[in-house]
Design a protein around this motif. Structure first.
Motif, short mmCIF file in Angstrom:
data_model
loop_
_atom_site.label_atom_id
_atom_site.label_comp_id
_atom_site.label_asym_id
_atom_site.label_seq_id
_atom_site.Cartn_x
_atom_site.Cartn_y
_atom_site.Cartn_z
N LYS A 27 -79.05 9.36 -16.43
CA LYS A 27 -78.86 7.94 -16.18
C LYS A 27 -80.03 7.44 -15.35
CE LYS A 27 -73.81 7.83 -16.46
NZ LYS A 27 -72.54 7.46 -15.76
N GLU A 61 -82.09 4.28 -13.35
CA GLU A 61 -82.03 2.96 -12.70
C GLU A 61 -83.45 2.48 -12.47
OE1 GLU A 61 -80.51 0.96 -8.48
OE2 GLU A 61 -80.17 3.09 -8.90
N ARG A 73 -85.13 5.67 -10.65
CA ARG A 73 -84.29 6.74 -10.12
C ARG A 73 -83.51 7.34 -11.27
NH1 ARG A 73 -81.52 3.98 -6.71
NH2 ARG A 73 -82.82 4.43 -4.88
N MET A 74 -83.46 8.66 -11.33
CA MET A 74 -82.69 9.36 -12.37
C MET A 74 -81.56 10.15 -11.74
SD MET A 74 -85.06 10.98 -15.39
CE MET A 74 -86.18 11.91 -14.35
N GLN A 75 -80.38 10.00 -12.30
CA GLN A 75 -79.23 10.81 -11.91
C GLN A 75 -78.92 11.76 -13.07
OE1 GLN A 75 -77.84 10.68 -8.91
NE2 GLN A 75 -79.04 8.92 -8.21
N THR A 122 -76.49 14.78 -14.66
CA THR A 122 -75.19 15.44 -14.64
C THR A 122 -75.19 16.56 -15.66
OG1 THR A 122 -74.13 13.34 -14.08
CG2 THR A 122 -72.70 15.12 -14.85
N ALA A 125 -75.01 18.10 -9.16
CA ALA A 125 -75.83 16.99 -9.64
C ALA A 125 -77.27 17.20 -9.22
CB ALA A 125 -75.32 15.66 -9.09
N SER A 165 -80.95 14.67 -8.76
CA SER A 165 -81.50 13.32 -8.84
C SER A 165 -82.99 13.38 -8.56
CB SER A 165 -80.81 12.37 -7.85
OG SER A 165 -81.08 12.75 -6.52
N SER A 185 -86.44 10.57 -8.00
CA SER A 185 -86.87 9.19 -7.84
C SER A 185 -88.37 9.16 -7.66
CB SER A 185 -86.17 8.52 -6.66
OG SER A 185 -86.47 9.19 -5.45
N GLN A 226 -83.65 15.89 -5.47
CA GLN A 226 -82.49 16.38 -4.74
C GLN A 226 -81.64 17.23 -5.67
OE1 GLN A 226 -80.31 13.87 -1.90
NE2 GLN A 226 -78.41 14.43 -2.94
N ARG A 277 -83.42 19.00 -0.67
CA ARG A 277 -84.19 17.77 -0.87
C ARG A 277 -85.66 18.10 -0.72
NH1 ARG A 277 -79.86 16.32 2.37
NH2 ARG A 277 -78.40 14.82 1.42
#
Length: 208
Positions: free
Chosen positions: A137, A139, A147-149, A151, A163, A165, A167, A176, A186
């Motif tokens: 996902k 943003e 930013r990428m999330q 899953t 998870a 993420s 950015s 992260q 991180r």
């Protein structure tokens, strides 16, 4: 064992477990358009690992070289000097003074060859490659930021990761990694540079 090697071990498990599936789409294309495609990228890193149940994080810092056609040189300066070199066929860990050396050969561990691609994907923001293992996902942020999330797609991956993420903007600025046991790593990248565009003689030797 070097903390970076531990992270690589988690990524190696990811490579073994990952399904062969990719789903590029509009979100992925946004990141592809914004992230620079460079042959050699150098920079500095600060890494914090928060271990569940401990108050203070484990901290390390250093510098790295990412060469698209060779691999990654990850040089830890603090708290203890060491270096990890990841190429297509091996992972090499050594103390900077040459006092110890650990080498993992991809010819004996074929799944290790996937680590290179995963490391590149995380450090270079390759959303399409990451979508093979994760639901992505994206943003869009101001000033060409993103930013990428991520899953996990499979139940087996979910046993390793909660998870991930990423950015950044033209470059990946932060990664992260949240493990299933709630340990959180991180990594913040800074002082990123595309020049010089070729590896130095010393950098080339360190890949050998």
């Amino acid at each position: 064992m070097n903390r970076f090697l531990r992270t690589l071990g988690v990524l190696l498990l990811l490579a073994v477990c990952a399904p062969a599936f990719a789903a590029p789409g509009a979100d992925v294309d946004l990141v592809k358009q914004r992230v620079a495609k460079v042959g050699v990228l150098r920079g500095e890193f600060n890494q914090d690992k928060q271990v569940a149940g401990f108050k203070n994080p484990l901290r390390s810092q250093g510098r790295f070289v990412l060469a698209q056609d060779r691999g990654v040189i990850w040089t830890t300066l603090k708290p203890f000097p060491s270096e990890v070199v990841v190429t297509r066929d091996r992972i090499l860990s050594r103390q900077r003074d040459g006092s110890s050396r650990v080498e993992l050969d991809g010819r004996q561990q074929p799944a290790m060859r996937s680590v290179n691609a995963i490391m590149f994907a995380l450090m270079s923001g390759d959303a399409q490659a990451l979508s093979a293992q994760f639901v992505v996902k994206v943003e869009a942020l101001p000033d060409n930021g993103w930013r990428m999330q991520l899953t996990p797609r499979s139940a087996m991956l979910a046993k390793v990761f909660s998870a991930l993420s990423l950015s950044g903007d033209r470059y990946v600025r932060e990664v992260q990694i949240t493990e299933a046991n709630q340990d959180v790593t991180r990594i913040h990248f800074a002082a990123l540079s595309e020049t010089p565009a070729q590896l130095s003689a010393d950098e080339g030797r360190r890949f050998e």
